[in-house]
Design a protein around this motif. Structure first.
Motif, short mmCIF file in Angstrom:
data_model
loop_
_atom_site.label_atom_id
_atom_site.label_comp_id
_atom_site.label_asym_id
_atom_site.label_seq_id
_atom_site.Cartn_x
_atom_site.Cartn_y
_atom_site.Cartn_z
N ARG A 368 0.84 -1.19 0.00
CA ARG A 368 0.00 0.00 0.00
C ARG A 368 0.88 1.25 0.00
N GLN A 382 0.89 -9.18 6.66
CA GLN A 382 -0.32 -9.30 7.47
C GLN A 382 -0.59 -10.77 7.80
N ASP A 384 -3.76 -12.66 8.24
CA ASP A 384 -5.21 -12.57 8.12
C ASP A 384 -5.80 -13.92 8.49
N ALA A 464 -13.57 -12.31 11.32
CA ALA A 464 -12.31 -12.21 10.56
C ALA A 464 -11.44 -11.07 11.07
N1 LIG Z 1 -8.08 -6.09 5.67
C1 LIG Z 1 -8.12 -5.13 6.71
C2 LIG Z 1 -8.20 -5.77 8.06
C3 LIG Z 1 -9.44 -6.56 8.26
C4 LIG Z 1 -9.44 -7.91 7.96
C5 LIG Z 1 -10.58 -8.66 8.16
C6 LIG Z 1 -11.71 -8.01 8.70
C7 LIG Z 1 -11.70 -6.68 8.98
C8 LIG Z 1 -10.57 -5.95 8.77
C9 LIG Z 1 -6.84 -4.29 6.66
O1 LIG Z 1 -6.02 -4.57 5.86
O2 LIG Z 1 -6.66 -3.34 7.40
#
Ligand SMILES: N[C@@H](Cc1ccccc1)C(=O)O
Length: 500
Positions: A368, A382, A384, A464
Motif C-alpha cells: 500500500r 499481514q 489474516d 475475521a
Molecule cells: N483487511 C483489513 C483488516 C481486516 C481484515 C478482516 C476483517 C476486517 C478488517 C486491513 O487490511 O486493514
C-alpha cells in the motif's frame, strides 16, 4: 589452594626463572598464549605471581621503508646517476625512480644542497653540487639502517636522530605501541613450590574408557568456572523477523488453524475488493490506498456463477440488503494489483469452500502506498484469518484477537475502537501499547457482512481479522523502528533474541 594443571605448570616454570618475559613462559610451558595468560592471571589472583606490563612507543619500517633499506632512498639513487653524469633531466632519473618518487625529488635534492636546478629551453636540468659530490651518511640514513637491523626501535632512540614525523611523512616508518609483559614469582609462590606441587594430568572429558577401566579414580578432573566471561559466538541463524513469522505460523497451526497459501503477490480487484463487497467507484473502496499493475493490466475472473452472485450483491443486494445500487463492471474487477490485504485470501477460501466449524489463517506480503516512517512500510506483512461456525459472534472475535496480541507478541495492553471496513459489520480496530511509541494500531477485524459471505456461498457467521504483523514484531523484538525488521545491521542481526 586449588591450582589447575596449567597454573601448576606455569608456576613451576616461573619458579625456575623467577622472573620471565611472557613470551619466555609461553615457550617454556609449551602452552598457547591464551592459556599462559589465563594461568598468570589465575596465579596473580591467588597471590603466587605478579604480572608487570609496560607499554612503549616504538617505530617500525613500512613496506616502503623495507624496500628503501634494500635499494636505497630515492635521493641516493638519484645522486648516483647525478654523480655519473654530472647533469641530468628528470627523464634520466625516471630510470631509477618510480613515478611517486620522481615528484618530490627536485625539492629533496635541493634541500639537501646536492643539486642545482636550472630551466634550459623549457626543460629542468639538475646539476650536481660540491656538496652532492661529497655527500655522506646523514641522520636519516642512520635511522633507516637502525630500523632495518632491529625491526622495532624505541621512539626515543629514533627521535635522537630524526623526527619521526619526517619518516612518517615520507612513508618510511610508522609509530606503534608494544606492551612488554614480565612475570615475577612472589614469596608465597616460592613457598608453595618448596612444598612441592603434584603435576597431574587433568581430564576435562569423562569418557566411557575412563569409566570402564576405573582410571577415573586416579585422574584429576578439571574444574570449570561456568561464570567466567567467554568470547561471544555468532553462529549462523535465521533472520530474526523470519524466525518470528515462522513461530507465528507454528503457533497458529498448533491452535488448529489451517493455512491458506497462494503463489502470486498479484491479485485481481475482484478478489481484493469485489468479492469482499467493496463497491467499485465508491468512496467505500477508498478505505485504503492501493497500487495498480501497469502491465499486464487485467487478469481473469473466476467461474460465471460466482461472478453473477457478487454482481447481484453489489447491484441489488442479498440477504435483505439493498446492495450498493450501481452497475457493476466486470472489466474493472479484472484489473490487476499488488495484493493490498491478506483478506483477499479469506475471500478466495470462502468461495472455494470451508470446513464448518473451521479456522483459517494466512501470512501475506501486502502493498500500500504510504510515507515511510518508523511505523509505516509500503510493503508489509499481514496475518489474516477467520473463524467460521454456527454460533460465533463479535465477542468471540475480541477474545481471539486479544489472545493473539498477548500470546504471540507479548503485548501487555490491548485496546479496541469502533472502525469501518466495507466488508465487516460491526468493525473494530485494534491497538497495542508500546513502551516507546504509545498506542500502535496493529489491525482491523469484524464480522464479515452477509452480503459478502452469502455471495461466496457461506451461510453461517464468519469472524475475521487482519493483523499488521510487522508492527507486532516490533513489540516482540524490542525495536522502535519498523524498518529495522529488514535491516542489515550486523549487531542487531546477531544479538536479536530468537527464543521466547
Ligand atoms: N483487511 C483489513 C483488516 C481486516 C481484515 C478482516 C476483517 C476486517 C478488517 C486491513 O487490511 O486493514
Amino acid at each position: 589452594m586449588e591450582l589447575s594443571y596449567q597454573e601448576k605448570l606455569t608456576l613451576i616454570k616461573l619458579g625456575e626463572l623467577r622472573k620471565a618475559k611472557f613470551e619466555e613462559l609461553v615457550e617454556k610451558t609449551g602452552l598457547d598464549q591464551v592459556a599462559v595468560m589465563r594461568s598468570i592471571l589465575g596465579l596473580q589472583a591467588k597471590g603466587l605471581a605478579k604480572l608487570h606490563e609496560r607499554s612503549e612507543r616504538i617505530v617500525v619500517l613500512t613496506e616502503t621503508g623495507e624496500e628503501y633499506s634494500k635499494i636505497g632512498l630515492p635521493e641516493w639513487r638519484a645522486l648516483k646517476v647525478l654523480r655519473e653524469k654530472g647533469k641530468v633531466t628528470l627523464d634520466d632519473l625516471s630510470e631509477v625512480l618510480s613515478g611517486d618518487e620522481l615528484k618530490p625529488i627536485v625539492g629533496l635534492l635541493r634541500s639537501e644542497g646536492w643539486a642545482n636546478v636550472r630551466n634550459e629551453g623549457g626543460k629542468l636540468i639538475l646539476e650536481i653540487t660540491e656538496k652532492g659530490l661529497n655527500a655522506g651518511e646523514r641522520p636519516i640514513d642512520r635511522a633507516l639502517k637502525l630500523l632495518a637491523e632491529k625491526k622495532t626501535v624505541p621512539l626515543s632512540e629514533i627521535q635522537k636522530l630524526v623526527s619521526v614525523n619526517e619518516l612518517k611523512r615520507r612513508k618510511i616508518a610508522e609509530e606503534d605501541t608494544v606492551t612488554e609483559r614480565t612475570v615475577e614469582i612472589t614469596p608465597a609462590g616460592e613457598e608453595l613450590l618448596k612444598k612441592g606441587l603434584e603435576l597431574r594430568e587433568q581430564v576435562s572429558i569423562l569418557t566411557p574408557e575412563l569409566i570402564k577401566s576405573g582410571k577415573w579414580r586416579e585422574v584429576e578432573f578439571r574444574r570449570f568456572d561456568i561464570k567466567a566471561p567467554v568470547r561471544r559466538l555468532y553462529p549462523g541463524k535465521k533472520q530474526p523477523y523470519r524466525a518470528f513469522l515462522d513461530k507465528i505460523r507454528r503457533r497458529l497451526i498448533e491452535m488448529g488453524f489451517i493455512e491458506m497459501t497462494v503463489e502470486s503477490l498479484v491479485e485481481t480487484q475482484f478478489w481484493n475488493f469485489d468479492a469482499l463487497f467493496q463497491p467499485q467507484n465508491h468512496p467505500a473502496r477508498d478505505w485504503t490506498d492501493t497500487y495498480q499493475l501497469k502491465y499486464p493490466t487485467s487478469g481473469y475472473l473466476p467461474g460465471k456463477e460466482l461472478v453473477e452472485r457478487v454482481k447481484e450483491a453489489h447491484e441489488r443486494g442479498l440477504a435483505g440488503s439493498r446492495g450498493w445500487g450501481y452497475t457493476w463492471s466486470p472489466e474493472r474487477a479484472m484489473l490487476l494489483m499488488p495484493r493490498a490485504h491478506g483478506t483477499a485470501l479469506s475471500g478466495r477460501q470462502l468461495a472455494k469452500g470451508v470446513e464448518i466449524p473451521g479456522k483459517y489463517f494466512t501470512i501475506q506480503r501486502v502493498f500500500r502506498p504510504d510515507v515511510l516512517d518508523r511505523t509505516h512500510l509500503i510493503e508489509f506483512n499481514q496475518v489474516d484469518g477467520f473463524v467460521v461456525g454456527e454460533n460465533l459472534n463479535f465477542r468471540h472475535l475480541l477474545g481471539i484477537l486479544k489472545r493473539f496480541a498477548v500470546e504471540i507478541a507479548g503485548v501487555e495492553k490491548v485496546r479496541f475502537l469502533p472502525d469501518y471496513y466495507p466488508f465487516t459489520e460491526p468493525s473494530v480496530q485494534m491497538s497495542a501499547y508500546h513502551p516507546e511509541l504509545g498506542w500502535v494500531e496493529f489491525g482491523g477485524a469484524g464480522v464479515f457482512r452477509e452480503e459478502m459471505t452469502r455471495a461466496l456461498g457461506i451461510d453461517v457467521p464468519v469472524i475475521a481479522w487482519g493483523i499488521g504483523i510487522d508492527r507486532l514484531a516490533m513489540f516482540k523484538l524490542g525495536i522502535d523502528d519498523i524498518r529495522y525488521l529488514f535491516s542489515y545491521d550486523l549487531k542487531w542481526l546477531r544479538e536479536a533474541r530468537l527464543v521466547w
